[in-house]
Write a protein that holds these residues in place. Structure first.
Motif, short mmCIF file in Angstrom:
data_model
loop_
_atom_site.label_atom_id
_atom_site.label_comp_id
_atom_site.label_asym_id
_atom_site.label_seq_id
_atom_site.Cartn_x
_atom_site.Cartn_y
_atom_site.Cartn_z
N HIS A 14 100.91 48.82 82.10
CA HIS A 14 101.12 47.97 80.91
C HIS A 14 101.49 46.54 81.30
O HIS A 14 101.02 45.58 80.67
N TRP B 272 92.22 53.86 80.94
CA TRP B 272 92.18 52.43 81.25
C TRP B 272 90.83 52.06 81.84
O TRP B 272 90.21 52.87 82.53
N HIS C 221 96.71 54.06 71.07
CA HIS C 221 97.83 53.25 70.59
C HIS C 221 97.61 51.75 70.83
O HIS C 221 98.27 50.92 70.24
N HIS D 200 103.35 48.66 70.69
CA HIS D 200 102.82 48.95 72.03
C HIS D 200 103.82 48.56 73.12
O HIS D 200 104.10 49.33 74.03
N ASP E 190 93.65 48.45 78.26
CA ASP E 190 94.22 49.73 77.82
C ASP E 190 93.32 50.31 76.74
O ASP E 190 93.10 49.67 75.70
MN MN Z 1 99.28 51.46 76.20
#
Ligand code: MN
Length: 245
Positions: free
Chosen positions: A127, A176, A213, A74, A209
């Motif tokens: 992120h 998100w 992934h 990630h 998140d």
């Molecule tokens: Mn992500």
């Protein structure tokens, strides 16, 4: 992996992570005047190239809730990939290369001609905000000012958790979930893909998140279990409190 990045001599000189202050994380060039000391700041190189901020914890620090394997991909592949792609795109957009990351996200939001720039810049910012929204042995109900705000907005922590998980479950596709301060009140919002409430002038406190992934290696299709574990064991309320301003 973050160890290698954070200790590389050139990056060590250029990067400085400060996680305090009002509002959201910002990227500031080291050549610009520094804020008065309260705003969180991630510095980028004077060349105008955006850099990957170091993770605020070791790759395995969130295990078993989020494995080192997930964090490795990630952070080291996805987050880094957004940085590399953005730097490539900015070679053809010298005017935009002068902007801080936060300015770039706000300026390109809603501009159909700049979707790739927005997506990559937004994902870098999101992120970094996500990593800082977590800490080892975090989670559970907040105390102090945030505890009061959670109770005022949702009734109690259990109802807050229920609403946050429901928002995560209800986000169709990638995106998100955010805890936002809106007019002095806490609100849960969800955004699709790279979008962020920050781009629309809102004050972000926390994010989770919910792109696949973020959880698929550990939880497969069980997004609700991942978000529940994030709330129970990882949420960094101290970070959220600093973002209250
Ligand atoms: Mn992500």
């Amino acid at each position: 992996m973050n160890q290698n990045l954070s200790t590389a001599p050139d990056r060590r000189i250029l990067l400085q992570t400060l996680l305090v202050g009002a509002g959201a994380l910002t990227l500031e060039r080291s050549s610009t005047a520094r804020p008065s000391g309260k705003e969180p700041m991630l510095q980028t190189a004077q060349t105008g190239v955006h850099t990957l901020p170091p993770l605020p914890f070791a790759d395995d620090a969130l295990a078993p809730v989020i494995s080192a394997n997930t964090l490795g991909f990630h952070y080291g592949k996805h987050h880094k990939g957004y940085v590399d792609t953005l730097n490539g795109l900015l070679k053809d957009a010298p005017d935009l290369a002068k902007l801080s990351l936060e300015e770039l996200v706000k300026k390109t939001a809603g501009d159909a001609a700049k979707t790739s720039l927005f997506n990559n810049a937004g994902q870098i910012w999101n992120h970094t905000f996500y990593w800082n929204s977590m800490r080892p042995k975090g989670g559970g109900a907040p105390s102090g000012k945030l505890g009061t705000l959670v109770n005022a907005a949702f009734g109690d922590y259990a109802k807050f958790k229920e609403a946050f998980v429901a928002a995560a479950k209800g986000q169709f596709g990638s995106g998100w979930v955010w805890l936002v301060l809106d007019g002095g009140k806490l609100v849960i919002e969800k955004t699709a893909n790279a979008d962020t409430p920050m781009a629309h002038g809102k004050q972000c406190l926390l994010t989770c998140d919910v792109w696949e992934h973020a959880y698929y290696l550990d939880y497969q299709n069980k997004r609700v279990d991942y978000v529940g574990a994030y709330l129970d064991s990882l949420v960094n309320w101290g970070f959220a409190e600093k973002n209250l301003g």
